[in-house]
Design a protein around this motif. Structure first.
Motif, PDB file in Angstrom:
ATOM      1  N   ASP A  28       0.833  -1.199   0.000  1.00 52.61           N
ATOM      2  CA  ASP A  28       0.000   0.000   0.000  1.00 52.61           C
ATOM      3  C   ASP A  28       0.866   1.246   0.000  1.00 52.61           C
ATOM      4  O   ASP A  28       0.589   2.207  -0.705  1.00 52.61           O
ATOM      5  CB  ASP A  28      -0.922   0.031   1.222  1.00 52.61           C
ATOM      6  CG  ASP A  28      -1.993  -1.044   1.195  1.00 52.61           C
ATOM      7  OD1 ASP A  28      -2.323  -1.529   0.096  1.00 52.61           O
ATOM      8  OD2 ASP A  28      -2.482  -1.402   2.284  1.00 52.61           O
ATOM      9  N   ARG A  29       1.911   1.255   0.817  1.00 53.44           N
ATOM     10  CA  ARG A  29       2.787   2.425   0.908  1.00 53.44           C
ATOM     11  C   ARG A  29       3.488   2.688  -0.412  1.00 53.44           C
ATOM     12  O   ARG A  29       3.707   3.841  -0.782  1.00 53.44           O
ATOM     13  CB  ARG A  29       3.820   2.228   2.010  1.00 53.44           C
ATOM     14  CG  ARG A  29       3.229   2.369   3.370  1.00 53.44           C
ATOM     15  CD  ARG A  29       4.306   2.286   4.422  1.00 53.44           C
ATOM     16  NE  ARG A  29       3.794   1.409   5.454  1.00 53.44           N
ATOM     17  CZ  ARG A  29       4.462   0.432   6.029  1.00 53.44           C
ATOM     18  NH1 ARG A  29       5.703   0.201   5.725  1.00 53.44           N
ATOM     19  NH2 ARG A  29       3.900  -0.310   6.942  1.00 53.44           N
ATOM     20  N   PHE A  30       3.849   1.636  -1.119  1.00 55.24           N
ATOM     21  CA  PHE A  30       4.546   1.799  -2.390  1.00 55.24           C
ATOM     22  C   PHE A  30       3.698   2.566  -3.385  1.00 55.24           C
ATOM     23  O   PHE A  30       4.192   3.401  -4.129  1.00 55.24           O
ATOM     24  CB  PHE A  30       4.921   0.424  -2.956  1.00 55.24           C
ATOM     25  CG  PHE A  30       5.716   0.500  -4.217  1.00 55.24           C
ATOM     26  CD1 PHE A  30       7.051   0.866  -4.197  1.00 55.24           C
ATOM     27  CD2 PHE A  30       5.135   0.216  -5.441  1.00 55.24           C
ATOM     28  CE1 PHE A  30       7.794   0.948  -5.363  1.00 55.24           C
ATOM     29  CE2 PHE A  30       5.855   0.293  -6.610  1.00 55.24           C
ATOM     30  CZ  PHE A  30       7.200   0.655  -6.573  1.00 55.24           C
ATOM     31  N   ASP A  31       2.404   2.306  -3.393  1.00 55.70           N
ATOM     32  CA  ASP A  31       1.493   2.949  -4.341  1.00 55.70           C
ATOM     33  C   ASP A  31       0.815   4.198  -3.785  1.00 55.70           C
ATOM     34  O   ASP A  31       0.154   4.909  -4.519  1.00 55.70           O
ATOM     35  CB  ASP A  31       0.400   1.967  -4.775  1.00 55.70           C
ATOM     36  CG  ASP A  31       0.957   0.828  -5.610  1.00 55.70           C
ATOM     37  OD1 ASP A  31       1.979   1.037  -6.299  1.00 55.70           O
ATOM     38  OD2 ASP A  31       0.372  -0.273  -5.562  1.00 55.70           O
ATOM     39  N   ASP A  32       0.969   4.468  -2.504  1.00 56.12           N
ATOM     40  CA  ASP A  32       0.268   5.573  -1.851  1.00 56.12           C
ATOM     41  C   ASP A  32       0.952   6.907  -2.156  1.00 56.12           C
ATOM     42  O   ASP A  32       2.081   7.144  -1.744  1.00 56.12           O
ATOM     43  CB  ASP A  32       0.225   5.332  -0.343  1.00 56.12           C
ATOM     44  CG  ASP A  32      -0.597   6.352   0.414  1.00 56.12           C
ATOM     45  OD1 ASP A  32      -1.107   7.308  -0.205  1.00 56.12           O
ATOM     46  OD2 ASP A  32      -0.728   6.196   1.642  1.00 56.12           O
ATOM     47  N   GLU A  33       0.229   7.774  -2.856  1.00 56.25           N
ATOM     48  CA  GLU A  33       0.750   9.100  -3.202  1.00 56.25           C
ATOM     49  C   GLU A  33       1.009   9.962  -1.973  1.00 56.25           C
ATOM     50  O   GLU A  33       1.763  10.909  -2.029  1.00 56.25           O
ATOM     51  CB  GLU A  33      -0.272   9.836  -4.093  1.00 56.25           C
ATOM     52  CG  GLU A  33      -0.441   9.238  -5.453  1.00 56.25           C
ATOM     53  CD  GLU A  33       0.677   9.637  -6.381  1.00 56.25           C
ATOM     54  OE1 GLU A  33       0.936  10.851  -6.503  1.00 56.25           O
ATOM     55  OE2 GLU A  33       1.297   8.739  -6.965  1.00 56.25           O
ATOM     56  N   ASP A  34       0.340   9.652  -0.863  1.00 54.41           N
ATOM     57  CA  ASP A  34       0.418  10.472   0.337  1.00 54.41           C
ATOM     58  C   ASP A  34       1.331   9.897   1.414  1.00 54.41           C
ATOM     59  O   ASP A  34       1.451  10.465   2.486  1.00 54.41           O
ATOM     60  CB  ASP A  34      -0.981  10.694   0.906  1.00 54.41           C
ATOM     61  CG  ASP A  34      -1.841  11.514  -0.034  1.00 54.41           C
ATOM     62  OD1 ASP A  34      -1.357  12.553  -0.518  1.00 54.41           O
ATOM     63  OD2 ASP A  34      -2.978  11.105  -0.307  1.00 54.41           O
ATOM     64  N   TYR A  35       1.975   8.767   1.128  1.00 55.55           N
ATOM     65  CA  TYR A  35       2.880   8.180   2.117  1.00 55.55           C
ATOM     66  C   TYR A  35       4.151   9.033   2.202  1.00 55.55           C
ATOM     67  O   TYR A  35       4.803   9.287   1.187  1.00 55.55           O
ATOM     68  CB  TYR A  35       3.233   6.735   1.752  1.00 55.55           C
ATOM     69  CG  TYR A  35       4.143   6.104   2.766  1.00 55.55           C
ATOM     70  CD1 TYR A  35       3.657   5.740   4.023  1.00 55.55           C
ATOM     71  CD2 TYR A  35       5.481   5.891   2.491  1.00 55.55           C
ATOM     72  CE1 TYR A  35       4.481   5.179   4.966  1.00 55.55           C
ATOM     73  CE2 TYR A  35       6.318   5.334   3.438  1.00 55.55           C
ATOM     74  CZ  TYR A  35       5.816   4.977   4.669  1.00 55.55           C
ATOM     75  OH  TYR A  35       6.644   4.426   5.608  1.00 55.55           O
ATOM     76  N   PRO A  36       4.517   9.478   3.404  1.00 57.53           N
ATOM     77  CA  PRO A  36       5.675  10.371   3.555  1.00 57.53           C
ATOM     78  C   PRO A  36       6.998   9.609   3.468  1.00 57.53           C
ATOM     79  O   PRO A  36       7.631   9.313   4.479  1.00 57.53           O
ATOM     80  CB  PRO A  36       5.447  10.985   4.936  1.00 57.53           C
ATOM     81  CG  PRO A  36       4.671   9.952   5.689  1.00 57.53           C
ATOM     82  CD  PRO A  36       3.805   9.271   4.667  1.00 57.53           C
ATOM     83  N   ALA A  37       7.446   9.339   2.266  1.00 59.04           N
ATOM     84  CA  ALA A  37       8.607   8.485   2.046  1.00 59.04           C
ATOM     85  C   ALA A  37       9.926   9.233   1.904  1.00 59.04           C
ATOM     86  O   ALA A  37      10.974   8.621   1.994  1.00 59.04           O
ATOM     87  CB  ALA A  37       8.377   7.638   0.785  1.00 59.04           C
ATOM     88  N   TYR A  38       9.894  10.537   1.687  1.00 57.10           N
ATOM     89  CA  TYR A  38      11.115  11.264   1.328  1.00 57.10           C
ATOM     90  C   TYR A  38      11.547  12.216   2.433  1.00 57.10           C
ATOM     91  O   TYR A  38      10.765  13.032   2.908  1.00 57.10           O
ATOM     92  CB  TYR A  38      10.899  12.047   0.032  1.00 57.10           C
ATOM     93  CG  TYR A  38      10.476  11.154  -1.104  1.00 57.10           C
ATOM     94  CD1 TYR A  38      11.414  10.439  -1.837  1.00 57.10           C
ATOM     95  CD2 TYR A  38       9.130  10.995  -1.418  1.00 57.10           C
ATOM     96  CE1 TYR A  38      11.031   9.604  -2.864  1.00 57.10           C
ATOM     97  CE2 TYR A  38       8.743  10.157  -2.447  1.00 57.10           C
ATOM     98  CZ  TYR A  38       9.687   9.463  -3.163  1.00 57.10           C
ATOM     99  OH  TYR A  38       9.299   8.631  -4.168  1.00 57.10           O
ATOM    100  N   SER A  39      12.819  12.131   2.802  1.00 57.01           N
ATOM    101  CA  SER A  39      13.372  13.067   3.780  1.00 57.01           C
ATOM    102  C   SER A  39      13.494  14.441   3.136  1.00 57.01           C
ATOM    103  O   SER A  39      13.421  14.576   1.908  1.00 57.01           O
ATOM    104  CB  SER A  39      14.751  12.598   4.224  1.00 57.01           C
ATOM    105  OG  SER A  39      15.673  12.699   3.138  1.00 57.01           O
ATOM    106  N   MET A  40      13.707  15.444   3.949  1.00 59.90           N
ATOM    107  CA  MET A  40      13.860  16.797   3.422  1.00 59.90           C
ATOM    108  C   MET A  40      15.038  16.869   2.448  1.00 59.90           C
ATOM    109  O   MET A  40      14.925  17.460   1.381  1.00 59.90           O
ATOM    110  CB  MET A  40      14.046  17.822   4.530  1.00 59.90           C
ATOM    111  CG  MET A  40      14.260  19.230   3.981  1.00 59.90           C
ATOM    112  SD  MET A  40      14.446  20.454   5.239  1.00 59.90           S
ATOM    113  CE  MET A  40      12.742  20.826   5.509  1.00 59.90           C
ATOM    114  N   GLY A  41      16.144  16.250   2.795  1.00 62.51           N
ATOM    115  CA  GLY A  41      17.316  16.286   1.919  1.00 62.51           C
ATOM    116  C   GLY A  41      17.046  15.624   0.583  1.00 62.51           C
ATOM    117  O   GLY A  41      17.409  16.152  -0.468  1.00 62.51           O
ATOM    118  N   ALA A  42      16.403  14.453   0.624  1.00 62.26           N
ATOM    119  CA  ALA A  42      16.077  13.747  -0.617  1.00 62.26           C
ATOM    120  C   ALA A  42      15.086  14.545  -1.446  1.00 62.26           C
ATOM    121  O   ALA A  42      15.229  14.659  -2.672  1.00 62.26           O
ATOM    122  CB  ALA A  42      15.520  12.363  -0.308  1.00 62.26           C
TER     123      ALA A  42
END
Length: 131
Positions: A28-42
């Motif tokens: 679900d997280r892989f496809d979730d547009e709203d999952y907070p996956a990225y750090s500020m630096g990334a």
């Protein structure tokens, strides 16, 4: 868009979609547009902006990143798209605050159009069913 996405308090522009109480699975997280996956630096690196720019978008209420357990900002793909749009406008000379307001209004208009189209489809079905 299945929910309003304005930056007003409680709306979903700055907040993730509601998930079930069991929580999202890895798939679900892989496809979730709203999952907070990225750090500020990334996120900053992907967009070619500085962390200060991302903080300015937060201050202007365009995006509100989630926080990791350690308190670090985490961004979703949806938020990165909003930030990329803000960068386009800023690169064209639009002040950050104005760019954020434009994006919020664009998003609200898109949602209103979606709701109107759904209403019109339903109204048309009712009309044809009544004949």
């Amino acid at each position: 868009m299945d929910q309003r996405r304005s930056a007003a308090e409680g709306d979903t522009l700055a907040h993730g979609r509601i998930t079930d109480t069991a929580g999202p699975t890895a798939e679900d997280r892989f496809d979730d547009e709203d999952y907070p996956a990225y750090s500020m630096g990334a996120a900053a690196e992907m967009l070619g902006v500085t962390p200060t720019f991302l903080r300015a978008l937060g201050a202007a209420h365009l995006i509100e990143p989630k926080r990791s357990g350690g308190g670090h900002r985490r961004y979703s793909r949806y938020q990165l798209r909003l930030a990329a749009r803000a960068r386009e406008l800023v690169d064209q000379g639009t002040p950050v605050e104005a760019a954020c307001r434009i994006i919020i209004l664009e998003d609200q208009l898109a949602e209103a159009l979606r709701i109107n189209a759904a209403y019109e489809r339903e109204h048309e079905r009712e009309r044809t069913a009544g004949n």
